[in-house]
Design an enzyme around this catalytic site. Sequence first.
Site, mmCIF file in Angstrom:
data_model
loop_
_atom_site.group_PDB
_atom_site.id
_atom_site.type_symbol
_atom_site.label_atom_id
_atom_site.label_comp_id
_atom_site.label_asym_id
_atom_site.label_seq_id
_atom_site.Cartn_x
_atom_site.Cartn_y
_atom_site.Cartn_z
ATOM 1 C CG ASP A 133 12.742 25.454 82.644
ATOM 2 O OD1 ASP A 133 13.646 25.256 81.815
ATOM 3 O OD2 ASP A 133 11.941 26.417 82.569
ATOM 4 C CE1 TYR A 182 5.338 21.969 79.026
ATOM 5 C CE2 TYR A 182 4.166 22.844 77.105
ATOM 6 C CZ TYR A 182 5.301 22.287 77.671
ATOM 7 O OH TYR A 182 6.406 22.041 76.892
ATOM 8 C CG ASP A 202 11.475 30.013 87.413
ATOM 9 O OD1 ASP A 202 12.163 30.498 88.329
ATOM 10 O OD2 ASP A 202 11.946 29.264 86.533
ATOM 11 N NE ARG A 223 11.161 29.358 82.191
ATOM 12 C CZ ARG A 223 12.290 29.869 81.711
ATOM 13 N NH1 ARG A 223 12.795 30.964 82.239
ATOM 14 N NH2 ARG A 223 12.916 29.292 80.703
#
Length: 282
Positions: free
Chosen positions: A38, A66, A80, A172
């Site tokens: 993203d 991540y 987010d 997310r």
Amino acid sequence: MNGIILVNKPIGITSHDLVVKVRKALNQKRIGHTGTLDPIADGLMILTIGKTTKILPYIADVYKEYVCEMKFGQRTDTLDITGTVLEEKEVKFISKEELIKILNSFLGKSLQKPPMYSAKKIDGQPLYKLARKNIEIERESCEIEIKEIELLGYFNNTLKFRVVCSTGTYVRVLVQDIANKIGNFAVMTKLTRTKIDKFKLENAFTLQQIKEGNFTLISSYEVLSSYRYIELQDLTKIYQGKKMNFDFCNDEIVMITKNNEVIAAYQRNDEDGLYYCKRGLW
């Protein structure tokens, strides 16, 4: 130009923007990648250059690492910090021990529903385009796996954690699920992809380095090393796409090589035990 390049995607651009910039810098039309990030996210992307794009199906289904930061107290439409705030909630105290217990509860395989604001396509239509029109459709849950998850810090209602997960996992959504278990809302505020399979962010090149020609390419031979290599000197049958008998192995997928170059991917047929050409990689 053929090979793979590790790129450090900056925050603020789409994965498509990154590909366009690298394509222009290298004067290469044929460039692929192993997974999007993203605009809010930064970190490692693997780009395939030239004929190396043929190997994409064989490097896509890998674990990725991540580092994520999430802030409690709000829920947005995008899950987010960039989205529109839908709800807010007071944040109550939670101990470090409780946080670790909740994070560990996500280890293993589970089902996860893709968010509406995502690049996932249904009937050829990216979900985010529908979401921007305030259209929500039913999405089928997909199996994901959380291989590792680790608390890195908790301060000012912000939780920082590291996660190693399967391809197709939406961090997310994981953020939202963590908040739900705690009994609150949360939004993802930062996401950095630090690792894809054996490749690390610390070895990636910035866009500026690529523009200056200060980068190195990785060969398909190195990238596909997790597969069994079968070295052949006579490639006549391989180039003709003929079935092969490799009775010395039972691997589902093997790579045919010659002189440290990957030539083709072959797949085993369980019925006759023979290997059939899946894809030519020359």
